[in-house]
Design a protein around this motif. Structure first.
Motif, PDB file in Angstrom:
ATOM      1  N   VAL A   1      11.242 -17.990  77.848  1.00 55.32           N
ATOM      2  CA  VAL A   1      11.638 -18.282  76.465  1.00 55.32           C
ATOM      3  C   VAL A   1      11.563 -17.001  75.625  1.00 55.32           C
ATOM      4  CG1 VAL A   1      10.745 -19.382  74.360  1.00 55.32           C
ATOM      5  CG2 VAL A   1      11.134 -20.752  76.436  1.00 55.32           C
ATOM      6  N   LYS A   2      10.445 -16.293  75.769  1.00 55.50           N
ATOM      7  CA  LYS A   2      10.252 -15.063  75.003  1.00 55.50           C
ATOM      8  C   LYS A   2      11.340 -14.036  75.344  1.00 55.50           C
ATOM      9  CE  LYS A   2       6.884 -11.440  74.081  1.00 55.50           C
ATOM     10  NZ  LYS A   2       5.503 -10.977  74.242  1.00 55.50           N
ATOM     11  N   ASN A   3      11.637 -13.912  76.642  1.00 54.55           N
ATOM     12  CA  ASN A   3      12.671 -12.956  77.062  1.00 54.55           C
ATOM     13  C   ASN A   3      14.020 -13.291  76.427  1.00 54.55           C
ATOM     14  OD1 ASN A   3      10.908 -11.448  78.566  1.00 54.55           O
ATOM     15  ND2 ASN A   3      11.346 -12.536  80.484  1.00 54.55           N
ATOM     16  N   GLU A   4      14.333 -14.577  76.351  1.00 54.57           N
ATOM     17  CA  GLU A   4      15.611 -14.992  75.766  1.00 54.57           C
ATOM     18  C   GLU A   4      15.647 -14.678  74.259  1.00 54.57           C
ATOM     19  OE1 GLU A   4      18.370 -15.774  77.000  1.00 54.57           O
ATOM     20  OE2 GLU A   4      19.511 -16.723  75.391  1.00 54.57           O
ATOM     21  N   VAL A   5      14.544 -14.970  73.567  1.00 47.14           N
ATOM     22  CA  VAL A   5      14.500 -14.697  72.125  1.00 47.14           C
ATOM     23  C   VAL A   5      14.677 -13.186  71.887  1.00 47.14           C
ATOM     24  CG1 VAL A   5      13.081 -14.778  70.034  1.00 47.14           C
ATOM     25  CG2 VAL A   5      13.104 -16.741  71.587  1.00 47.14           C
ATOM     26  N   LEU A   6      13.992 -12.370  72.715  1.00 43.45           N
ATOM     27  CA  LEU A   6      14.108 -10.912  72.553  1.00 43.45           C
ATOM     28  C   LEU A   6      15.529 -10.438  72.881  1.00 43.45           C
ATOM     29  CD1 LEU A   6      10.657  -9.805  74.034  1.00 43.45           C
ATOM     30  CD2 LEU A   6      11.321  -9.888  71.622  1.00 43.45           C
ATOM     31  N   HIS A   7      16.133 -11.085  73.883  1.00 41.48           N
ATOM     32  CA  HIS A   7      17.518 -10.751  74.269  1.00 41.48           C
ATOM     33  C   HIS A   7      18.482 -11.052  73.110  1.00 41.48           C
ATOM     34  CE1 HIS A   7      21.207 -10.482  76.510  1.00 41.48           C
ATOM     35  NE2 HIS A   7      21.454 -11.779  76.374  1.00 41.48           N
ATOM     36  N   LEU A   8      18.301 -12.222  72.492  1.00 41.07           N
ATOM     37  CA  LEU A   8      19.179 -12.603  71.372  1.00 41.07           C
ATOM     38  C   LEU A   8      18.964 -11.663  70.183  1.00 41.07           C
ATOM     39  CD1 LEU A   8      18.951 -16.504  71.551  1.00 41.07           C
ATOM     40  CD2 LEU A   8      20.778 -15.021  72.396  1.00 41.07           C
TER      41      LEU A   8
END
Ligand code: AMP
Ligand code: MG
Length: 331
Positions: free
Chosen positions: A58-65
């Motif tokens: 989840v964290k990786n996706e938020v940082l990616h966005l």
């Protein structure tokens, strides 16, 4: 603005330290994480055996966005578009999808939401904290380049904006991130989770004990809540005049701008909370409803029919839509 973020950061670090000593192997215990992303405090609570690894995903996706949508990061899609000199730019499919959705929402809200408002928001200093009241001449010059209808999306994830136009997805990005987070939780077979992106709250399912999640709607006038809501599988997003503002000569100026005159929207609403199935939808609508005011918001709700709202007015009256009333746990 800076000291505020640092305080938040410190809180996140303390929370992380406290958590590092805990054992999360019990599936009845949630795995919680807090970090700074998208210029705000993000916190997630996830239940399930694999909660810790899902939390990481989840964290990786938020940082990616954040990397895709940031206005200031030179490597972001939005930065590329804003500095393309009017040329076509190929963007990530996620950016394309959010731009497509945002433009639909600009249309549906008759321009109360306008993702090309960035030059005006910047002129007021809301992007840097270096606040000032621009004169009318400066605003009308900047408004000449504000018009979401001039953003053109072609096939193959290609986007073109006029040379002088600047995009900002700040009004929708956190909500969209909430939607992606819920998708990721589902992909990993999570059935119970909650994410807060700077107060944009989105729930997957209810709590493992079968009860609803309990979410507070902040009181814009003082500490505490206007009410708390029982929710499951919903996104609750608030736009408020207390989130980012400055004061001059006893008058408050806030970060939600009316695209019709380039000034902080004074519609009589001080906070607009939208509850719907989608984070991006709630986020787009919370900003737009704040701008358009109660009367138009009621008409929009009648027309679209797929969201609920809580509007706190300048005179401290609170309007609850019928569906919102049913969600009230406490007030
Ligand atoms: P939100 O907190 O979701 O209401 O979004 C507010 C942010 O969106 C501001 O900080 C601006 O960057 C941007 N913004 C302000 N007014 C508008 C508007 N009318 N349409 C689109 N974006 C806006
Ligand atoms: Mg919004």
């Amino acid at each position: 603005m800076k000291p505020q973020i640092n305080k938040v950061k410190a809180a996140a670090v303390i929370a992380a330290l406290l958590m590092s000593g805990c054992d999360f192997s019990d599936t009845n215990e949630p795995y919680s994480a807090e970090y700074i992303a998208m210029d705000t405090l993000v916190s997630s609570t996830i239940y399930g055996e694999n909660a810790e690894s899902v939390s990481e995903a989840v964290k990786n996706e938020v940082l990616h966005l954040e990397d895709l949508f940031s206005v200031t990061d030179e490597k972001s899609d939005i930065y590329s578009l804003n500095n393309a000199g009017g040329e076509a730019v190929e963007v990530d499919p996620e950016t394309f999808k959010l731009l497509q959705f945002s433009l639909e929402m600009c249309e549906k809200t008759e321009g109360a939401l306008d993702i090309t408002l960035y030059p005006v928001v910047r002129e007021w200093g809301f992007t840097t904290g270096d606040y000032k009241i621009p004169d009318d001449e400066a605003l009308s010059a900047l408004l000449k380049n504000v018009d979401y209808r001039r953003v053109s999306l072609e096939n193959n994830n290609t986007v073109t904006i006029p040379e002088a136009a600047r995009l900002d997805l700040g009004a929708v990005a956190k909500g969209y991130a909430g939607d992606r987070v819920i998708e990721i939780m589902k992909e990993h077979n999570i059935t119970s989770g909650l994410i807060s992106l700077g107060g944009n709250i989105q729930a997957l399912g209810g709590k493992p004990d079968g009860t609803d999640w309990r979410v507070g709607v902040q009181n814009p006038f003082s500490y505490g809540y206007v009410c708390t809501l029982n929710i499951r599988d919903k996104a609750v997003v608030t736009s408020g005049n207390y989130e980012r503002y400055f004061e001059e000569d006893g008058r408050r100026y806030w970060h939600i701008i009316d695209p019709s005159d380039g000034k902080p929207a004074r519609s009589g609403i001080v906070s607009a909370t939208i509850i719907s199935d989608s984070g991006a939808y709630s986020d787009a609508l919370s900003t737009a409803v704040f701008v358009m005011g109660k009367e138009k918001a009621l008409q929009l709700q009648e027309r679209l029919g797929n969201f609920e709202m809580i509007l706190v007015m300048e005179n401290k009256e609170v309007y609850y839509s019928e569906g919102a009333k049913e969600m009230i746990a406490d007030r």
